[in-house]
Design a protein around this motif. Structure first.
Motif, PDB file in Angstrom:
ATOM      1  N   THR A   3      17.606 -29.364   7.429  1.00 59.06           N
ATOM      2  CA  THR A   3      16.542 -29.317   6.433  1.00 59.06           C
ATOM      3  C   THR A   3      16.438 -30.600   5.619  1.00 59.06           C
ATOM      4  O   THR A   3      15.462 -30.797   4.912  1.00 59.06           O
ATOM      5  N   LYS A  26      20.129 -17.979   8.861  1.00 57.92           N
ATOM      6  CA  LYS A  26      18.873 -17.754   9.567  1.00 57.92           C
ATOM      7  C   LYS A  26      17.705 -17.608   8.593  1.00 57.92           C
ATOM      8  O   LYS A  26      16.649 -18.204   8.803  1.00 57.92           O
ATOM      9  N   LEU A  29      16.928 -21.145   7.076  1.00 54.56           N
ATOM     10  CA  LEU A  29      16.253 -22.020   8.032  1.00 54.56           C
ATOM     11  C   LEU A  29      14.828 -21.557   8.302  1.00 54.56           C
ATOM     12  O   LEU A  29      13.900 -22.368   8.340  1.00 54.56           O
ATOM     13  N   GLN A  32      12.499 -22.499   5.684  1.00 51.87           N
ATOM     14  CA  GLN A  32      12.175 -23.925   5.709  1.00 51.87           C
ATOM     15  C   GLN A  32      11.292 -24.291   6.903  1.00 51.87           C
ATOM     16  O   GLN A  32      11.043 -25.464   7.164  1.00 51.87           O
ATOM     17  N   PHE A  34      11.783 -23.382  10.257  1.00 53.28           N
ATOM     18  CA  PHE A  34      12.439 -23.464  11.556  1.00 53.28           C
ATOM     19  C   PHE A  34      12.366 -22.118  12.264  1.00 53.28           C
ATOM     20  O   PHE A  34      12.286 -21.078  11.618  1.00 53.28           O
ATOM     21  N   VAL A  95      17.937 -23.159  17.663  1.00 55.52           N
ATOM     22  CA  VAL A  95      17.083 -23.515  16.523  1.00 55.52           C
ATOM     23  C   VAL A  95      16.013 -24.455  17.054  1.00 55.52           C
ATOM     24  O   VAL A  95      16.321 -25.432  17.733  1.00 55.52           O
TER      25      VAL A  95
END
Length: 102
Positions: A3, A26, A29, A32, A34, A95
């Motif tokens: 990030t 999780k 992310l 953000q 993802f 990811v």
């Protein structure tokens, strides 16, 4: 690392300066932008890994998290490495990096 937010700021945002669990990672992310897979995949070799993933490793000392990105392992206990640290069991969650606006 993914990030580009400093570790201290992530800890503050999560209100957690200790261990982070998979759910927290999780959710953060995804928040953000993802994509994080919901499937835990066992892995033996580096060649089996996707381009970017979060790893759960059972090392001789403990279970812990590591990041694999573009052929490099970033491990909080072992540093930057070209291959897995010594570990009995290994799992990953893929990811997918968000696309940055130009």
């Amino acid at each position: 690392m993914l990030t580009e937010i400093p570790v201290g700021e992530v800890a503050r945002l999560l209100d957690n300066d200790r261990e982070t669990d998979l759910r927290e990672m999780k959710e953060f992310l995804r928040g953000q932008g993802f994509e994080v897979s919901d499937t835990r995949v066992p892995v033996q070799t580096k060649e089996q890994l996707p381009e970017v993933c979060v790893l759960s490793l059972e090392t001789p000392r403990c279970w812990h998290w590591s990041l694999y990105c573009d052929g490099v392992f970033y491990d909080p206990e072992h540093g930057v490495m070209d291959d897995f640290p010594a570990s009995a069991r290994r799992f990953y969650w893929e990811v997918k990096l968000k696309i940055k606006n130009m």
